[in-house]
Design an enzyme around this catalytic site. Structure first.
Site, PDB file in Angstrom:
ATOM      1  N   LYS A 130       0.499  -0.921   0.226  1.00 16.46           N
ATOM      2  CA  LYS A 130      -0.315   0.093   0.028  1.00 16.46           C
ATOM      3  C   LYS A 130       0.625   1.222   0.170  1.00 16.46           C
ATOM      4  O   LYS A 130       2.009   0.913   1.093  1.00 16.46           O
ATOM      5  CB  LYS A 130      -1.185   0.402   1.423  1.00 16.46           C
ATOM      6  N   ASP A 170      -7.321   4.462  -4.332  1.00 14.80           N
ATOM      7  CA  ASP A 170      -7.786   4.321  -2.585  1.00 14.80           C
ATOM      8  C   ASP A 170      -8.607   6.064  -2.160  1.00 14.80           C
ATOM      9  O   ASP A 170      -8.153   6.284  -3.450  1.00 14.80           O
ATOM     10  CB  ASP A 170      -6.593   4.235  -1.624  1.00 14.80           C
TER      11      ASP A 170
END
Ligand code: NAP
Length: 450
Positions: A130, A170
């Protein structure tokens, strides 16, 4: 109150706290997984002996870098960029980029840690990672966002590759930002490496259904949880939080299945619209005009109201779908939801439900779908995008949607059956953690001490 970690897991968690000070969200995510692994470790002591947990809790690589950029008035700004390459035992690092002022290393690590197990649950060949930045895109012009993305990629590109590390979107990173990031990667590397980013535009390597996948998938997951209880979505009142990518597509799918979604929100407040959220209007306000939910209420002509203070979970509903951000559904929210008769809750966002709230919901017998299972449809469709890029194919919407539906059914069955097998019937948190962890742990063990 959290259950006590069993035996050997307690010192292991204490060591994780010592080595990662101040990273509260990462502690929370790690603890939630460790708390559920007892029954698996009793059967598979070799995972403890070979220190597989310690190896999974330590990222393979953590990158922190400076991102300088110039705004439209010529002022220089400096943000911080992150990429945590957490685990690649099952495939290239895979996970989104978040641009939001709250982003710090602890948040990126919690998201990356969750991503490892989520990706494993899809059954596809993707590891976990991430990234993101504390850059705030709100109020920035498209040119400023472009310059920021170019600067961010100018550092990050050297760590990426279709077989190495494949970011996606995201919070704060949607199709527009992926376009700018891909353009800069292509320019620097002089390569058209479509599989290096997912969430691309349909005309240049994107997959049908990728934009819709997380929201659609989370509603399909709820539908599966209801199905095993002999119910369906038809006629249900649904409360959704957020109004971004995940929330809007969850609303769309819930309406397709005959439910009525009566709420949405952003950081300025929440909307109650008893007639059902008008998705076209919400899309226009939030995606096209990048406005606030108050603008939706103004243009809805009296059908909806805006509540600026308090929690969206005060609104009575049968199904709740938190789709904004972490820790947005608290213990007192859960108590209210239960009092109002909620039957199912699924996490469209990552870790939106606090551990205390999860406990309240579970103890009340509410079907609870954790994010690493319920919102895995997005990353699964990203893996389908990578597959299409590798074979230079473009699937139809119907084919991609059918694949998504199959994957969500598979994830639901895996979590449901694993929970049953380990004597935790109906506990999708335990099912998801055990099934995801076991798949990664097997691969870590098989690949030696590296
Ligand atoms: P998005 O399009 O940027 O939308 C985020 C939404 O959440 C916006 O409505 C935003 O409101 C709200 N929000 C964000 N931070 C908030 C805060 N601190 N307080 C209140 N509201 C807040 O992002 P997204 O892609 O839908 O992601 C939403 C969640 O789903 C995140 O937890 C993300 O990690 C998770 N998720 C996303 C994907 C994906 O494919 N995109 C996949 C799996 C999981 P404002 O506009 O006011 O900021």
């Amino acid at each position: 109150m959290s259950p006590v970690l069993e035996g050997q897991l307690e010192p292991l968690y204490a060591e994780l706290l010592r080595r990662n000070p101040g990273e509260e969200e990462f502690h929370q995510a790690a603890r939630e997984v460790l708390e559920t692994l007892g029954p698996l470790l009793a059967k598979r002591p070799e995972f403890l002996e070979a220190k597989v947990i310690e190896r999974i809790c330590e990222p393979e690589r953590q990158l922190i870098f400076r991102v300088p950029w110039t705004d439209d008035s010529g002022q220089v700004h400096v943000n911080r960029g992150f990429r945590v390459e957490f685990n690649s035992a099952l495939g290239p690092f895979k996970g989104g980029l978040r641009f939001h002022p709250s982003v710090n290393l602890g948040i990126v690590k919690f998201l990356g840690f969750e991503q490892i197990f989520k990706n494993a649950l899809t059954g596809m060949s993707i590891g976990g990672g991430k990234g993101g930045s504390d850059f705030d895109p709100k109020g920035r012009s498209a040119n400023e966002v472009m310059r920021f993305c170019q600067s961010f990629m100018t550092e990050l590109y050297r760590h990426l590759g279709e077989h190495t590390d494949v970011p996606a979107g995201d919070i704060g990173v949607g199709g527009r930002e992926i376009g700018y990031l891909f353009g800069q990667y292509r320019r620097i590397t002089n390569r058209y490496e479509a599989g290096v980013l997912t969430g691309k535009g349909l005309g240049w390597g994107g997959s049908q259904v990728r934009t819709e996948a997380t929201g659609y998938g989370s509603v399909l997951f709820i539908a599966e949880m209801l199905r095993v209880r002999g119910e369906d979505m038809d006629g249900h009142r649904v409360a959704v939080s957020g109004s971004g990518n995940v929330a809007r597509h969850a609303i769309d799918k819930a309406h397709q299945l005959g439910a009525t979604v009566i709420t949405c929100s952003d950081s300025s407040g929440y909307v109650v619209d008893e007639k059902g959220i008008d998705l076209e209007l919400l899309h226009q306000v939030k995606e096209v005009e990048r406005g606030r939910v108050g603008d939706y209420v103004e243009r809805r002509g009296g059908a909806a109201r805006l509540v600026e203070q308090g929690s969206v979970w005060q609104v009575p509903c049968d199904v709740a779908l938190p789709a904004a951000t972490q820790n947005e559904l608290t213990e007192s929210d859960a108590v209210t939801l239960v009092r109002n008769g909620v039957t199912a809750v699924a996490e469209g966002a990552n870790m939106p439900t606090t551990p205390e709230a999860v406990r309240v919901l579970r103890e009340a017998g509410v079907a609870f779908g954790p994010g690493k299972a319920a919102n895995a449809g997005g990353v699964a469709t990203s893996a389908l995008e990578m597959r299409q890029n590798a074979s230079r194919e473009s699937w139809s919407f119907e084919r991609a949607e059918e694949q998504l539906a199959q994957i969500m059914r598979h994830i639901h069955t895996l979590c449901h059956d694993t929970a049953q097998r380990y004597d935790r019937p109906g506990d999708y948190v335990a099912g998801a953690n055990i099934a995801g962890f076991e798949a990664v742990a097997e691969a870590v063990l098989a690949q030696g001490v590296i």
